[in-house]
Design a protein around this motif. Sequence first.
Motif, PDB file in Angstrom:
ATOM      1  N   THR A 180      18.854  11.219   8.877  1.00 49.27           N
ATOM      2  CA  THR A 180      18.975  11.786  10.140  1.00 49.27           C
ATOM      3  C   THR A 180      17.510  11.918  10.538  1.00 49.27           C
ATOM      4  O   THR A 180      17.327  11.666  11.726  1.00 49.27           O
ATOM      5  N   TYR A 181      16.681  12.466   9.767  1.00 51.04           N
ATOM      6  CA  TYR A 181      15.296  12.911  10.303  1.00 51.04           C
ATOM      7  C   TYR A 181      14.172  12.310   9.828  1.00 51.04           C
ATOM      8  O   TYR A 181      12.990  12.176  10.104  1.00 51.04           O
ATOM      9  N   GLY A 182      14.345  11.035   9.060  1.00 51.04           N
ATOM     10  CA  GLY A 182      13.565  10.017   8.501  1.00 51.04           C
ATOM     11  C   GLY A 182      12.849  10.556   7.188  1.00 51.04           C
ATOM     12  O   GLY A 182      13.273  11.819   6.598  1.00 51.04           O
ATOM     13  N   ARG A 183      12.372   9.627   6.378  1.00 46.57           N
ATOM     14  CA  ARG A 183      11.863   9.869   4.920  1.00 46.57           C
ATOM     15  C   ARG A 183      10.660  10.491   4.892  1.00 46.57           C
ATOM     16  O   ARG A 183      10.445  11.237   3.907  1.00 46.57           O
ATOM     17  N   LYS A 184       9.833  10.307   5.890  1.00 50.07           N
ATOM     18  CA  LYS A 184       8.375  10.686   5.696  1.00 50.07           C
ATOM     19  C   LYS A 184       8.142  12.586   5.712  1.00 50.07           C
ATOM     20  O   LYS A 184       7.595  12.996   4.939  1.00 50.07           O
ATOM     21  N   PRO A 185       9.023  12.896   6.503  1.00 55.58           N
ATOM     22  CA  PRO A 185       8.678  14.606   6.541  1.00 55.58           C
ATOM     23  C   PRO A 185       9.200  14.950   5.028  1.00 55.58           C
ATOM     24  O   PRO A 185       8.420  16.054   4.550  1.00 55.58           O
ATOM     25  N   PHE A 186      10.220  14.523   4.496  1.00 57.00           N
ATOM     26  CA  PHE A 186      10.662  15.090   3.330  1.00 57.00           C
ATOM     27  C   PHE A 186       9.795  14.624   1.916  1.00 57.00           C
ATOM     28  O   PHE A 186       9.445  15.514   1.254  1.00 57.00           O
ATOM     29  N   ILE A 187       9.396  13.365   1.928  1.00 58.97           N
ATOM     30  CA  ILE A 187       8.408  13.016   0.914  1.00 58.97           C
ATOM     31  C   ILE A 187       7.118  13.709   1.297  1.00 58.97           C
ATOM     32  O   ILE A 187       6.546  14.240   0.033  1.00 58.97           O
ATOM     33  N   LEU A 188       6.642  13.912   2.046  1.00 61.09           N
ATOM     34  CA  LEU A 188       5.066  14.906   2.404  1.00 61.09           C
ATOM     35  C   LEU A 188       5.438  16.174   2.030  1.00 61.09           C
ATOM     36  O   LEU A 188       4.593  17.092   1.339  1.00 61.09           O
ATOM     37  N   THR A 189       6.567  16.865   2.581  1.00 56.24           N
ATOM     38  CA  THR A 189       7.047  18.082   2.345  1.00 56.24           C
ATOM     39  C   THR A 189       7.225  18.364   0.755  1.00 56.24           C
ATOM     40  O   THR A 189       6.883  19.456   0.015  1.00 56.24           O
ATOM     41  N   THR A 202      13.386  10.733  -1.865  1.00 56.11           N
ATOM     42  CA  THR A 202      12.959  10.013  -0.753  1.00 56.11           C
ATOM     43  C   THR A 202      12.243   8.795  -1.456  1.00 56.11           C
ATOM     44  O   THR A 202      12.295   7.673  -0.713  1.00 56.11           O
ATOM     45  N   ALA A 203      11.696   8.638  -2.628  1.00 56.99           N
ATOM     46  CA  ALA A 203      10.864   7.756  -2.769  1.00 56.99           C
ATOM     47  C   ALA A 203      11.585   6.429  -3.306  1.00 56.99           C
ATOM     48  O   ALA A 203      11.337   5.365  -2.741  1.00 56.99           O
ATOM     49  N   PHE A 204      12.751   6.651  -3.843  1.00 58.51           N
ATOM     50  CA  PHE A 204      13.744   5.458  -4.077  1.00 58.51           C
ATOM     51  C   PHE A 204      14.549   4.978  -3.051  1.00 58.51           C
ATOM     52  O   PHE A 204      14.625   3.766  -2.736  1.00 58.51           O
ATOM     53  N   THR A 205      14.714   5.817  -2.182  1.00 56.38           N
ATOM     54  CA  THR A 205      15.257   5.414  -0.905  1.00 56.38           C
ATOM     55  C   THR A 205      14.083   4.541   0.274  1.00 56.38           C
ATOM     56  O   THR A 205      14.793   3.841   0.797  1.00 56.38           O
ATOM     57  N   ALA A 206      13.135   4.992  -0.276  1.00 56.18           N
ATOM     58  CA  ALA A 206      11.772   4.310   0.812  1.00 56.18           C
ATOM     59  C   ALA A 206      11.842   2.917   0.357  1.00 56.18           C
ATOM     60  O   ALA A 206      11.691   1.867   1.171  1.00 56.18           O
ATOM     61  N   ILE A 207      12.091   2.332  -0.511  1.00 50.80           N
ATOM     62  CA  ILE A 207      12.537   0.941  -1.040  1.00 50.80           C
ATOM     63  C   ILE A 207      13.224   0.379  -0.386  1.00 50.80           C
ATOM     64  O   ILE A 207      13.094  -0.569   0.159  1.00 50.80           O
ATOM     65  N   GLY A 208      14.376   1.082  -0.192  1.00 54.15           N
ATOM     66  CA  GLY A 208      15.421   0.501   0.947  1.00 54.15           C
ATOM     67  C   GLY A 208      15.096   0.420   2.245  1.00 54.15           C
ATOM     68  O   GLY A 208      15.541  -0.545   3.053  1.00 54.15           O
ATOM     69  N   ASP A 209      14.290   1.245   2.693  1.00 53.55           N
ATOM     70  CA  ASP A 209      13.688   1.265   3.972  1.00 53.55           C
ATOM     71  C   ASP A 209      12.535   0.069   4.221  1.00 53.55           C
ATOM     72  O   ASP A 209      12.494  -0.815   5.165  1.00 53.55           O
ATOM     73  N   THR A 254       0.760  -1.035   0.065  1.00 52.13           N
ATOM     74  CA  THR A 254      -0.012   0.034   0.111  1.00 52.13           C
ATOM     75  C   THR A 254       0.721   1.385   0.019  1.00 52.13           C
ATOM     76  O   THR A 254       0.519   2.109  -0.851  1.00 52.13           O
ATOM     77  N   ILE A 255       2.066   1.183   0.914  1.00 54.29           N
ATOM     78  CA  ILE A 255       2.900   2.508   0.996  1.00 54.29           C
ATOM     79  C   ILE A 255       3.626   2.446  -0.551  1.00 54.29           C
ATOM     80  O   ILE A 255       3.595   3.728  -0.988  1.00 54.29           O
ATOM     81  N   MET A 256       3.951   1.608  -1.041  1.00 53.72           N
ATOM     82  CA  MET A 256       4.777   1.523  -2.418  1.00 53.72           C
ATOM     83  C   MET A 256       3.733   2.148  -3.631  1.00 53.72           C
ATOM     84  O   MET A 256       4.181   2.823  -4.586  1.00 53.72           O
ATOM     85  N   ILE A 257       2.435   1.742  -3.416  1.00 49.61           N
ATOM     86  CA  ILE A 257       1.428   2.214  -4.295  1.00 49.61           C
ATOM     87  C   ILE A 257       1.230   3.716  -4.185  1.00 49.61           C
ATOM     88  O   ILE A 257       1.245   4.455  -5.243  1.00 49.61           O
ATOM     89  N   ALA A 258       1.269   4.203  -2.817  1.00 52.24           N
ATOM     90  CA  ALA A 258       1.187   5.705  -2.863  1.00 52.24           C
ATOM     91  C   ALA A 258       2.541   6.529  -3.156  1.00 52.24           C
ATOM     92  O   ALA A 258       2.424   7.495  -3.929  1.00 52.24           O
ATOM     93  N   ILE A 259       3.610   5.556  -2.785  1.00 50.05           N
ATOM     94  CA  ILE A 259       4.789   6.186  -3.590  1.00 50.05           C
ATOM     95  C   ILE A 259       5.111   6.526  -5.087  1.00 50.05           C
ATOM     96  O   ILE A 259       5.251   7.510  -5.571  1.00 50.05           O
TER      97      ILE A 259
END
Length: 532
Positions: free
Chosen positions: A71-80, A118-125, A11-16
Amino acid sequence: MEHLEHKQKVTIMIAIMAAMLFAALNQTIVGTALPIIVADIGGMDYFSWVFTIYMLTTSITAILVGKLSDTYGRKPFILTGIGIFILGSFLSGTSVNIYQLIIYRGLQGFGGGMIMSTAFTAIGDLFAPRERGRWQGLMSSVFGLASVFGPTLGGYIVDTWAWNWVFWVFLPFGIVAFIMIWKMFPNVKSAEKTSVDFVGAVILALTIVPLLLAFSWAGQTYAWDSAVIIGLFSWSAIALVSFIFIETKAKNPIIPLHLFKNSIFSISNIGGLLMGMGMFGAIMYMPFFVQGVLGISATRTGFVMMSMMLSMVVTSTIGGQLITKTGRYKIFAIIGLIVMSIGMFLMSRMSVDSTLFGVIRNLILVGLGLGLTFPVLTLTVQNAVEHKYLGVATSASQFFRQAGGTIGVSIMGSIMSMIMRDKMTTMAADTAEQTKGMKDIGAIEDPQVLMDPDKIAQFKDTLPDQMMPVFNQIVGTMREVLSSALSGSFLFGTFILLCAFVLILFLKEIPLRLTNKTEEKPKEEKPSKMTS
């Protein structure tokens, strides 16, 4: 985030991927719509900045956000990033002059850089290296789909609706993606409390901006040996030396320089740079051949170019699945670069006698090779570094690929211009006597006018019947000149791809880990000691 249930990960990947498609479509849709936009708001002398500013802000943001997201996580940056991109898209549609459009496109670029990084990095997370191949392939196919449908959709929108809808039509996709990621995407921050290397970030920006501007302008706006281009290169070199010095002293460098000691990281990124040079060169200059040499309309050219992107979608998806299944990846990059090189070489052999079937065949070969290679080089970089460097490593991979595209397009454009200039000088001398009776002949004695069939038709209507054979001869000669110039550019692209192929032969293939947890940095020389 490996602990999440598979359904939640999907579901997260579909959103990304929805966010990626939103950003990619907004990038590719502008090309065909821009002539109509400029005709409405004016500013023909500055229209290239609509693309240049987006490229600059995207590149800067992508490379900087990589480290910050570690350092601060992916979520704040992909949302921003999605939020800024939505705002930039909306404002772009409200532009009343070219200056506003350039500013708003720059704002889009800041958001786009955050999304891409952040999208490509999120795959790694979300997934262990062994599982990433499948998703890297699907993410790459998103770019392909955007390149297929974006230009065609852009043309349809400006022909049917107001041009403003080019920027507004996909806003709901961005809003839906924002809500899904906000609700579904957990944010994992670094356990280490570290400072931000703001000085290094500023110096890095001062290195990247003049470098990309120099390659964007060289051979087009300014000569390669002009004071402006030399000054930009010099500025960039001085800033790079300063950046290296500062990073060696920084407690938490924006780009840890020790990563470049890892041969897999370095070879993959240089390979990505070279592949970007060849890939973007083919995408940029192949329409010149289809329209200018073969005389095919712009609309049909878009369908011809689809063959390359659709073949890329097929092999990137299949290749990603095979990487996940077999755990092997180097062989796919090697095969992909061989196929790309063959396709590019066949492009360099095209002439005015080439058939449309032959052109499509060559495009398919380049697309097939690109689809196999594209996901691999990001995967190798992610697999070669510790998880805490995942963001900066992924963003570096994205930056090198995009920088390669900027450099390749510039060099291939200069080669094309140089060959055309030499051949047109010879042509003008040979036809000087025959064209004495033609008024304003200089208006069409430029191969680039072949891209504007209406202008040729208007000039032809002013000529008497007895001048038609000479006119047809001139047009035929210009097609040969343009074909020769493009052949030189594609031959350079072939050489670059072969260099990438040789380089990838030296890439060390280490096992794809089955988990993101690493006790130590992967050892290139002793794969068996890796955590699995």
